[in-house]
Design a protein around this motif. Structure first.
Motif, PDB file in Angstrom:
ATOM      1  N   LEU A 145       0.800  -1.228   0.000  1.00  0.00           N
ATOM      2  CA  LEU A 145       0.000   0.000   0.000  1.00  0.00           C
ATOM      3  C   LEU A 145       0.828   1.270   0.000  1.00  0.00           C
ATOM      4  N   ALA A 146       2.112   1.172   0.330  1.00  0.00           N
ATOM      5  CA  ALA A 146       2.957   2.364   0.459  1.00  0.00           C
ATOM      6  C   ALA A 146       2.911   3.246  -0.795  1.00  0.00           C
ATOM      7  N   ASP A 147       2.805   2.635  -1.982  1.00  0.00           N
ATOM      8  CA  ASP A 147       2.744   3.434  -3.207  1.00  0.00           C
ATOM      9  C   ASP A 147       1.545   3.034  -4.081  1.00  0.00           C
ATOM     10  N   PHE A 148       0.500   2.548  -3.435  1.00  0.00           N
ATOM     11  CA  PHE A 148      -0.719   2.170  -4.157  1.00  0.00           C
ATOM     12  C   PHE A 148      -1.667   3.361  -4.166  1.00  0.00           C
ATOM     13  N   SER A 149      -2.103   3.778  -5.358  1.00  0.00           N
ATOM     14  CA  SER A 149      -2.873   5.025  -5.454  1.00  0.00           C
ATOM     15  C   SER A 149      -4.370   4.832  -5.663  1.00  0.00           C
ATOM     16  N   GLN A 150      -4.808   3.605  -5.876  1.00  0.00           N
ATOM     17  CA  GLN A 150      -6.232   3.358  -6.120  1.00  0.00           C
ATOM     18  C   GLN A 150      -6.987   3.192  -4.798  1.00  0.00           C
ATOM     19  N   PRO A 151      -8.319   3.244  -4.835  1.00  0.00           N
ATOM     20  CA  PRO A 151      -9.097   3.104  -3.605  1.00  0.00           C
ATOM     21  C   PRO A 151      -8.909   1.738  -2.930  1.00  0.00           C
ATOM     22  N   THR A 152      -8.895   1.772  -1.605  1.00  0.00           N
ATOM     23  CA  THR A 152      -8.793   0.565  -0.795  1.00  0.00           C
ATOM     24  C   THR A 152      -9.981   0.509   0.157  1.00  0.00           C
ATOM     25  N   VAL A 153     -10.437  -0.718   0.424  1.00  0.00           N
ATOM     26  CA  VAL A 153     -11.589  -0.917   1.304  1.00  0.00           C
ATOM     27  C   VAL A 153     -11.352  -2.184   2.117  1.00  0.00           C
ATOM     28  N   SER A 154     -11.880  -2.202   3.338  1.00  0.00           N
ATOM     29  CA  SER A 154     -11.786  -3.397   4.181  1.00  0.00           C
ATOM     30  C   SER A 154     -13.158  -3.783   4.693  1.00  0.00           C
ATOM     31  N   LEU A 155     -13.366  -5.110   4.833  1.00  0.00           N
ATOM     32  CA  LEU A 155     -14.584  -5.654   5.422  1.00  0.00           C
ATOM     33  C   LEU A 155     -14.357  -5.739   6.930  1.00  0.00           C
ATOM     34  N   VAL A 156     -15.210  -5.053   7.697  1.00  0.00           N
ATOM     35  CA  VAL A 156     -14.958  -4.901   9.123  1.00  0.00           C
ATOM     36  C   VAL A 156     -16.258  -5.039   9.910  1.00  0.00           C
ATOM     37  N   HIS A 157     -16.311  -5.971  10.829  1.00  0.00           N
ATOM     38  CA  HIS A 157     -17.439  -6.044  11.769  1.00  0.00           C
ATOM     39  C   HIS A 157     -17.314  -4.855  12.715  1.00  0.00           C
ATOM     40  N   THR A 158     -18.420  -4.291  13.137  1.00  0.00           N
ATOM     41  CA  THR A 158     -18.352  -3.128  14.031  1.00  0.00           C
ATOM     42  C   THR A 158     -17.555  -3.437  15.301  1.00  0.00           C
ATOM     43  N   ASN A 159     -17.511  -4.697  15.723  1.00  0.00           N
ATOM     44  CA  ASN A 159     -16.699  -5.071  16.893  1.00  0.00           C
ATOM     45  C   ASN A 159     -15.205  -4.932  16.627  1.00  0.00           C
ATOM     46  N   GLN A 160     -14.814  -4.907  15.356  1.00  0.00           N
ATOM     47  CA  GLN A 160     -13.401  -4.777  15.000  1.00  0.00           C
ATOM     48  C   GLN A 160     -12.940  -3.324  14.966  1.00  0.00           C
ATOM     49  N   LEU A 161     -13.871  -2.396  15.110  1.00  0.00           N
ATOM     50  CA  LEU A 161     -13.529  -0.974  15.131  1.00  0.00           C
ATOM     51  C   LEU A 161     -13.160  -0.573  16.548  1.00  0.00           C
ATOM     52  N   VAL A 162     -11.990   0.009  16.703  1.00  0.00           N
ATOM     53  CA  VAL A 162     -11.521   0.467  18.013  1.00  0.00           C
ATOM     54  C   VAL A 162     -11.144   1.942  17.923  1.00  0.00           C
ATOM     55  N   ASP A 163     -11.091   2.586  19.087  1.00  0.00           N
ATOM     56  CA  ASP A 163     -10.755   4.010  19.108  1.00  0.00           C
ATOM     57  C   ASP A 163      -9.320   4.273  18.680  1.00  0.00           C
ATOM     58  N   SER A 164      -8.397   3.458  19.158  1.00  0.00           N
ATOM     59  CA  SER A 164      -6.993   3.683  18.797  1.00  0.00           C
ATOM     60  C   SER A 164      -6.158   2.447  19.125  1.00  0.00           C
ATOM     61  N   PHE A 165      -4.978   2.421  18.556  1.00  0.00           N
ATOM     62  CA  PHE A 165      -3.928   1.453  18.865  1.00  0.00           C
ATOM     63  C   PHE A 165      -2.632   2.085  18.381  1.00  0.00           C
ATOM     64  N   PRO A 166      -1.489   1.534  18.763  1.00  0.00           N
ATOM     65  CA  PRO A 166      -0.210   2.136  18.349  1.00  0.00           C
ATOM     66  C   PRO A 166      -0.063   2.128  16.826  1.00  0.00           C
ATOM     67  N   ILE A 167       0.127   3.302  16.240  1.00  0.00           N
ATOM     68  CA  ILE A 167       0.326   3.431  14.793  1.00  0.00           C
ATOM     69  C   ILE A 167       1.811   3.662  14.550  1.00  0.00           C
ATOM     70  N   GLU A 168       2.360   2.904  13.629  1.00  0.00           N
ATOM     71  CA  GLU A 168       3.778   3.002  13.309  1.00  0.00           C
ATOM     72  C   GLU A 168       3.959   3.759  11.999  1.00  0.00           C
ATOM     73  N   PRO A 169       5.152   4.320  11.762  1.00  0.00           N
ATOM     74  CA  PRO A 169       5.374   5.139  10.566  1.00  0.00           C
ATOM     75  C   PRO A 169       5.058   4.432   9.246  1.00  0.00           C
ATOM     76  N   HIS A 170       5.236   3.096   9.179  1.00  0.00           N
ATOM     77  CA  HIS A 170       5.002   2.366   7.928  1.00  0.00           C
ATOM     78  C   HIS A 170       3.535   1.974   7.737  1.00  0.00           C
TER      79      HIS A 170
END
Length: 190
Positions: A145-170
């Motif tokens: 994804l680092a140099d992918f320019s087209q739209p991206t989408v993920s299938l996510v159950h609402t239980n998989q959505l969280v407020d935050s977690f550690p985000i790394e530079p990559h």
């Protein structure tokens, strides 16, 4: 809590979702995806072949074929931790590969440049509403994804959505998330 603990916790949580509920959730996710302009405008869809622990992508692939769309699936190159995508026209063109994931048989398929994909469906375990994800480990998709320019989408159950977690530079966020309730653009929530 570190990413590995978060991964393990979410895998346990997803395993608790019963078969009937899982089918209901997947059907709703698929409906939101198929009704979206993202899907309707895409001519070539990049997608992984889901495992039992993931939301079903086989129905997505079949829908794409039914609509005359091209489908490409990734092959993991473990030495360089990269993904290469190949068009498939049949499930007979895949075999068990890296980590027992279903991957294209390269001798029977054609490699696809990432620029030719109109939409990429990205797997993952945990997500923020701004599109950051914790995947299954390995960093293959973040590299892709680092140099992918087209739209991206993920299938996510609402239980998989969280407020935050550690985000790394990559880490690279997805552009859209589709849940059993809706499809939304993540950059609107950043």
């Amino acid at each position: 809590m570190g990413k590995e603990e978060l991964r393990k916790g979410m895998l346990l949580s997803l395993e608790k979702i019963g078969g009937m509920e899982r089918r209901r959730v997947q059907k709703a996710m698929h409906t939101h995806l198929f009704d979206s302009p993202l899907w309707k405008q895409a001519e070539r869809i990049g997608v992984t072949l889901s495992t039992e622990k993931e939301w079903d992508t086989e129905a997505i692939i079949e829908q794409a074929w039914d609509e005359g769309k091209a489908v490409c699936v990734p092959k993991s190159i473990h030495d360089s931790r990269e993904l290469q995508f190949y068009d498939i026209t049949s499930f007979d063109q895949v075999e068990k590969g890296y980590f027992n994931l279903m991957e294209p048989i390269v001798e029977q398929t054609s490699r696809v440049d990432k620029e030719s994909m109109d939409l990429l469906i990205v797997p993952g375990l945990l997500f923020t509403k701004s599109g950051y994800r914790i995947g299954f480990g390995g960093g293959f998709f973040d590299r892709f994804l680092a140099d992918f320019s087209q739209p991206t989408v993920s299938l996510v159950h609402t239980n998989q959505l969280v407020d935050s977690f550690p985000i790394e530079p990559h880490d690279v966020p997805v552009d859209y998330i589709v849940t059993e309730e809706e499809l939304f653009e993540t950059k609107l929530l950043k």
